[in-house]
Design a protein around this motif. Structure first.
Motif, PDB file in Angstrom:
ATOM      1  N   ALA A  77       0.854  -1.211   0.000  1.00  0.00           N
ATOM      2  CA  ALA A  77       0.000   0.000   0.000  1.00  0.00           C
ATOM      3  C   ALA A  77       0.881   1.250   0.000  1.00  0.00           C
ATOM      4  CB  ALA A  77      -0.925  -0.002   1.216  1.00  0.00           C
ATOM      5  N   GLN A  78       2.001   1.166  -0.766  1.00  0.00           N
ATOM      6  CA  GLN A  78       2.875   2.346  -0.810  1.00  0.00           C
ATOM      7  C   GLN A  78       2.201   3.520  -1.519  1.00  0.00           C
ATOM      8  OE1 GLN A  78       6.014  -0.465  -2.171  1.00  0.00           O
ATOM      9  NE2 GLN A  78       7.421   0.749  -0.915  1.00  0.00           N
ATOM     10  N   PHE A  79       1.139   3.207  -2.273  1.00  0.00           N
ATOM     11  CA  PHE A  79       0.374   4.301  -2.905  1.00  0.00           C
ATOM     12  C   PHE A  79      -0.486   5.037  -1.870  1.00  0.00           C
ATOM     13  CE2 PHE A  79      -3.780   2.124  -2.974  1.00  0.00           C
ATOM     14  CZ  PHE A  79      -3.409   0.791  -2.793  1.00  0.00           C
ATOM     15  N   VAL A  80      -0.618   4.426  -0.699  1.00  0.00           N
ATOM     16  CA  VAL A  80      -1.443   5.053   0.362  1.00  0.00           C
ATOM     17  C   VAL A  80      -0.570   5.799   1.369  1.00  0.00           C
ATOM     18  CG1 VAL A  80      -3.066   4.609   2.255  1.00  0.00           C
ATOM     19  CG2 VAL A  80      -3.153   3.191   0.177  1.00  0.00           C
ATOM     20  N   HIS A  81       0.537   5.175   1.751  1.00  0.00           N
ATOM     21  CA  HIS A  81       1.348   5.716   2.863  1.00  0.00           C
ATOM     22  C   HIS A  81       2.682   6.303   2.414  1.00  0.00           C
ATOM     23  CE1 HIS A  81      -1.305   3.860   5.894  1.00  0.00           C
ATOM     24  NE2 HIS A  81      -1.391   2.848   5.060  1.00  0.00           N
ATOM     25  N   GLY A  82       3.035   6.106   1.131  1.00  0.00           N
ATOM     26  CA  GLY A  82       4.341   6.562   0.634  1.00  0.00           C
ATOM     27  C   GLY A  82       5.261   5.380   0.399  1.00  0.00           C
ATOM     28  N   ILE A  83       6.303   5.610  -0.376  1.00  0.00           N
ATOM     29  CA  ILE A  83       7.253   4.535  -0.686  1.00  0.00           C
ATOM     30  C   ILE A  83       7.881   3.990   0.598  1.00  0.00           C
ATOM     31  CG2 ILE A  83       9.421   3.935  -1.894  1.00  0.00           C
ATOM     32  CD1 ILE A  83       6.948   4.426  -3.715  1.00  0.00           C
ATOM     33  N   ASP A  84       8.232   4.908   1.513  1.00  0.00           N
ATOM     34  CA  ASP A  84       8.815   4.437   2.786  1.00  0.00           C
ATOM     35  C   ASP A  84       7.730   4.121   3.816  1.00  0.00           C
ATOM     36  OD1 ASP A  84      10.015   7.696   4.024  1.00  0.00           O
ATOM     37  OD2 ASP A  84       7.987   6.886   3.865  1.00  0.00           O
ATOM     38  N   GLY A  85       6.468   4.363   3.454  1.00  0.00           N
ATOM     39  CA  GLY A  85       5.373   4.072   4.378  1.00  0.00           C
ATOM     40  C   GLY A  85       5.151   5.152   5.411  1.00  0.00           C
ATOM     41  N   MET A  86       6.082   6.107   5.502  1.00  0.00           N
ATOM     42  CA  MET A  86       6.029   7.126   6.564  1.00  0.00           C
ATOM     43  C   MET A  86       5.935   8.531   5.960  1.00  0.00           C
ATOM     44  SD  MET A  86       6.298   5.295   9.425  1.00  0.00           S
ATOM     45  CE  MET A  86       7.382   5.729  10.793  1.00  0.00           C
ATOM     46  N   GLY A  87       5.193   8.604   4.856  1.00  0.00           N
ATOM     47  CA  GLY A  87       4.898   9.912   4.275  1.00  0.00           C
ATOM     48  C   GLY A  87       5.971  10.462   3.362  1.00  0.00           C
ATOM     49  N   ASP A  88       7.060   9.704   3.169  1.00  0.00           N
ATOM     50  CA  ASP A  88       8.165  10.141   2.274  1.00  0.00           C
ATOM     51  C   ASP A  88       8.614  11.554   2.634  1.00  0.00           C
ATOM     52  OD1 ASP A  88       6.753   8.457  -0.672  1.00  0.00           O
ATOM     53  OD2 ASP A  88       8.045   7.703   0.956  1.00  0.00           O
ATOM     54  N   ILE A  89       8.831  11.790   3.917  1.00  0.00           N
ATOM     55  CA  ILE A  89       9.229  13.151   4.357  1.00  0.00           C
ATOM     56  C   ILE A  89      10.720  13.216   4.659  1.00  0.00           C
ATOM     57  CG2 ILE A  89       6.949  13.762   5.243  1.00  0.00           C
ATOM     58  CD1 ILE A  89       7.948  13.092   8.086  1.00  0.00           C
ATOM     59  N   GLY A  90      11.439  12.135   4.279  1.00  0.00           N
ATOM     60  CA  GLY A  90      12.898  12.206   4.417  1.00  0.00           C
ATOM     61  C   GLY A  90      13.420  11.751   5.770  1.00  0.00           C
ATOM     62  N   LEU A  91      12.627  10.955   6.503  1.00  0.00           N
ATOM     63  CA  LEU A  91      13.123  10.429   7.785  1.00  0.00           C
ATOM     64  C   LEU A  91      14.287   9.469   7.520  1.00  0.00           C
ATOM     65  CD1 LEU A  91       9.730   9.586   9.587  1.00  0.00           C
ATOM     66  CD2 LEU A  91      11.200  11.605   9.931  1.00  0.00           C
ATOM     67  N   ASP A  92      15.192   9.376   8.498  1.00  0.00           N
ATOM     68  CA  ASP A  92      16.327   8.467   8.363  1.00  0.00           C
ATOM     69  C   ASP A  92      15.894   7.070   8.806  1.00  0.00           C
ATOM     70  OD1 ASP A  92      19.441   7.956  10.221  1.00  0.00           O
ATOM     71  OD2 ASP A  92      18.671   7.066   8.345  1.00  0.00           O
ATOM     72  N   LEU A  93      15.391   6.305   7.869  1.00  0.00           N
ATOM     73  CA  LEU A  93      14.750   5.024   8.189  1.00  0.00           C
ATOM     74  C   LEU A  93      15.611   3.852   7.734  1.00  0.00           C
ATOM     75  CD1 LEU A  93      11.211   6.127   6.960  1.00  0.00           C
ATOM     76  CD2 LEU A  93      11.887   5.792   9.352  1.00  0.00           C
ATOM     77  N   LYS A  94      16.915   3.944   8.036  1.00  0.00           N
ATOM     78  CA  LYS A  94      17.721   2.780   7.651  1.00  0.00           C
ATOM     79  C   LYS A  94      18.804   2.512   8.690  1.00  0.00           C
ATOM     80  CE  LYS A  94      20.340   5.702   4.420  1.00  0.00           C
ATOM     81  NZ  LYS A  94      19.613   6.881   4.939  1.00  0.00           N
ATOM     82  N   GLY A  95      19.304   1.254   8.641  1.00  0.00           N
ATOM     83  CA  GLY A  95      20.486   0.909   9.425  1.00  0.00           C
ATOM     84  C   GLY A  95      20.232   0.459  10.851  1.00  0.00           C
ATOM     85  N   ILE A 218       1.666  13.781  12.945  1.00  0.00           N
ATOM     86  CA  ILE A 218       1.024  14.532  11.851  1.00  0.00           C
ATOM     87  C   ILE A 218       1.891  14.508  10.590  1.00  0.00           C
ATOM     88  CG2 ILE A 218       0.048  16.747  11.143  1.00  0.00           C
ATOM     89  CD1 ILE A 218      -1.489  15.259  13.390  1.00  0.00           C
ATOM     90  N   ASP A 219       3.171  14.726  10.769  1.00  0.00           N
ATOM     91  CA  ASP A 219       4.076  14.823   9.596  1.00  0.00           C
ATOM     92  C   ASP A 219       4.029  13.569   8.725  1.00  0.00           C
ATOM     93  OD1 ASP A 219       6.858  16.718  11.106  1.00  0.00           O
ATOM     94  OD2 ASP A 219       4.881  17.333  10.327  1.00  0.00           O
ATOM     95  N   ILE A 220       3.968  12.398   9.334  1.00  0.00           N
ATOM     96  CA  ILE A 220       4.106  11.154   8.549  1.00  0.00           C
ATOM     97  C   ILE A 220       2.819  10.772   7.814  1.00  0.00           C
ATOM     98  CG2 ILE A 220       5.979  10.205   9.954  1.00  0.00           C
ATOM     99  CD1 ILE A 220       3.933   8.388  11.330  1.00  0.00           C
ATOM    100  N   GLN A 221       1.768  11.557   8.023  1.00  0.00           N
ATOM    101  CA  GLN A 221       0.497  11.250   7.324  1.00  0.00           C
ATOM    102  C   GLN A 221       0.395  11.989   5.989  1.00  0.00           C
ATOM    103  OE1 GLN A 221      -0.789   8.849   8.875  1.00  0.00           O
ATOM    104  NE2 GLN A 221       0.098   9.193  10.905  1.00  0.00           N
ATOM    105  N   ARG A 222       1.501  12.574   5.535  1.00  0.00           N
ATOM    106  CA  ARG A 222       1.466  13.456   4.347  1.00  0.00           C
ATOM    107  C   ARG A 222       0.849  12.774   3.121  1.00  0.00           C
ATOM    108  NH1 ARG A 222       4.609  15.008   0.002  1.00  0.00           N
ATOM    109  NH2 ARG A 222       5.920  13.177   0.277  1.00  0.00           N
ATOM    110  N   VAL A 223       1.300  11.542   2.850  1.00  0.00           N
ATOM    111  CA  VAL A 223       0.804  10.845   1.652  1.00  0.00           C
ATOM    112  C   VAL A 223      -0.607  10.299   1.903  1.00  0.00           C
ATOM    113  CG1 VAL A 223       1.236   8.965   0.020  1.00  0.00           C
ATOM    114  CG2 VAL A 223       3.159  10.284   0.940  1.00  0.00           C
ATOM    115  N   ALA A 235     -13.069  13.300   5.445  1.00  0.00           N
ATOM    116  CA  ALA A 235     -12.930  14.714   5.837  1.00  0.00           C
ATOM    117  C   ALA A 235     -11.610  14.961   6.553  1.00  0.00           C
ATOM    118  CB  ALA A 235     -14.098  15.086   6.759  1.00  0.00           C
ATOM    119  N   GLY A 236     -10.604  14.198   6.197  1.00  0.00           N
ATOM    120  CA  GLY A 236      -9.276  14.294   6.820  1.00  0.00           C
ATOM    121  C   GLY A 236      -8.565  12.967   6.587  1.00  0.00           C
ATOM    122  N   PHE A 237      -7.537  12.643   7.426  1.00  0.00           N
ATOM    123  CA  PHE A 237      -6.913  11.316   7.284  1.00  0.00           C
ATOM    124  C   PHE A 237      -7.445  10.423   8.415  1.00  0.00           C
ATOM    125  CE2 PHE A 237      -4.045  11.740  10.851  1.00  0.00           C
ATOM    126  CZ  PHE A 237      -3.704  13.091  10.908  1.00  0.00           C
TER     127      PHE A 237
END
Ligand code: RIB
Ligand code: CA
Length: 310
Positions: A77-95, A218-223, A235-237
């Motif tokens: 469901a990357q079309f729903v939540h983003g490729i990284d699942g967390m809104g694709d806001i540039g979080l450091d999600l590795k390692g 709030i930030d990670i709900q962007r996508v 009427a929202g997310f």
């Protein structure tokens, strides 16, 4: 004595908020978190769970589980939540490193260790749960209850016209779980759509809490926000996993539950993944699940805000 929870998740932007609610709630101890492929591929879900755990200052073990459904290709469901699942806001999600152990084995171990008191909450496809039941069917009667975020009591789907995503990803796993004899309680996407939508005003209010967890939430709900605006027209997310975990912790989140007989469709290309709920009992089959059919937005919001406090 704190209640013992095991959470299975396909960690994306709503799962992460559910983990925050659970990890920060004083009444419960999360003895383990299992990750399953669903919203995002497994490794991404593992990294998202580890990142969220770090934000909560928790040391709850997190284990990787199934990377594919029982017998189907993974559909995310990357079309729903983003490729990284967390809104694709540039979080450091590795390692980050998960804990050593397999989510399925660790669920089985926890069911034995906390026999009769372990509360299992599933926030993604049921692949890990089905594998655990196949590996050790005795856990069905050792797990006190299994709260499932999944299905829709009104049969209005979010991934097909009649199917909810978690059930649709791995219908064969749903079939194993429905036949397991476990005490099942379903919190469907209808509950999210009707009672867990965060409006623009509520989003602004949550952000104004000005805490790291509130800002993150709030930030990670962007996508997801865009998906809800353009596809589900809410009427929202909406926050399906958070209201499911809130109900698992506090039954007062629900103001109507019903016993029903549930059957999952595994063959029809049109309705695969649909969990048919015998609302009127026309099949005259004994109920195999409790289904939440109405909930309290105010109670849910209060629990959410408590979790997001500094
Ligand atoms: O249909 C909603 C469910 O699918 C939620 O658990 C969401 O995180 C996705 O997994
Ligand atoms: Ca989920």
């Amino acid at each position: 004595m704190k209640r013992k929870f095991f959470i299975d998740t396909d960690t994306a932007s709503d799962d992460a908020v559910a983990l925050i609610i659970a990890l920060r709630h004083s009444d419960i101890e999360v003895v383990g978190i299992g990750v399953v492929a669903g919203n995002v591929p497994l490794e991404m879900g593992v990294q998202n769970a580890l990142y969220t755990r770090e934000l909560c200052g928790s040391n709850t073990p997190i284990y990787a589980g199934a990377s594919q459904p029982l017998s189907r290709e993974l559909r995310t469901a990357q079309f729903v939540h983003g490729i990284d699942g967390m809104g694709d806001i540039g979080l450091d999600l590795k390692g980050r490193q998960p804990d050593v152990g397999d989510a399925v084995d660790e669920l089985i171990k926890s069911a034995h260790e906390f026999e009769g008191v372990l509360e299992l909450v599933t926030l993604g496809p049921l692949t890990n749960i089905a594998l655990a039941l196949q590996r050790d069917p005795t856990i069905a009667n050792k797990i006190k209850r299994c709260v499932v975020m999944g299905a829709v009591a009104d049969h209005i789907g979010n991934v097909t016209p009649v199917a909810e995503f978690n059930m649709w990803v791995d219908p064969e796993a749903v079939e194993v779980v429905l036949h397991s004899g476990m005490n099942l309680e379903f919190v469907g996407w209808d509950i999210s759509r009707k009672f867990a939508v965060i409006t623009q005003a509520e989003s602004t209010m949550l952000r104004a809490m000005n805490t790291p967890l509130a800002t993150f939430t709030i930030d990670i709900q962007r996508v997801l926000e865009k998906f809800c605006e353009n596809e589900t027209h809410l009427a929202g997310f909406d926050l399906p996993d958070p209201i499911a975990i809130a109900y698992a912790i506090n039954a007062g989140v629900a103001d109507e539950v019903r016993e029903m007989h549930l059957v999952v469709e595994t063959h029809s290309p049109t309705t695969e993944g649909m969990v048919v709920m015998d609302t009127l009992g026309v099949l005259h089959q004994s109920p195999n699940a409790l289904v939440v059919t109405s909930a309290r937005h105010d109670v849910f919001m209060s629990m959410l805000m408590d979790a997001l406090e500094a």
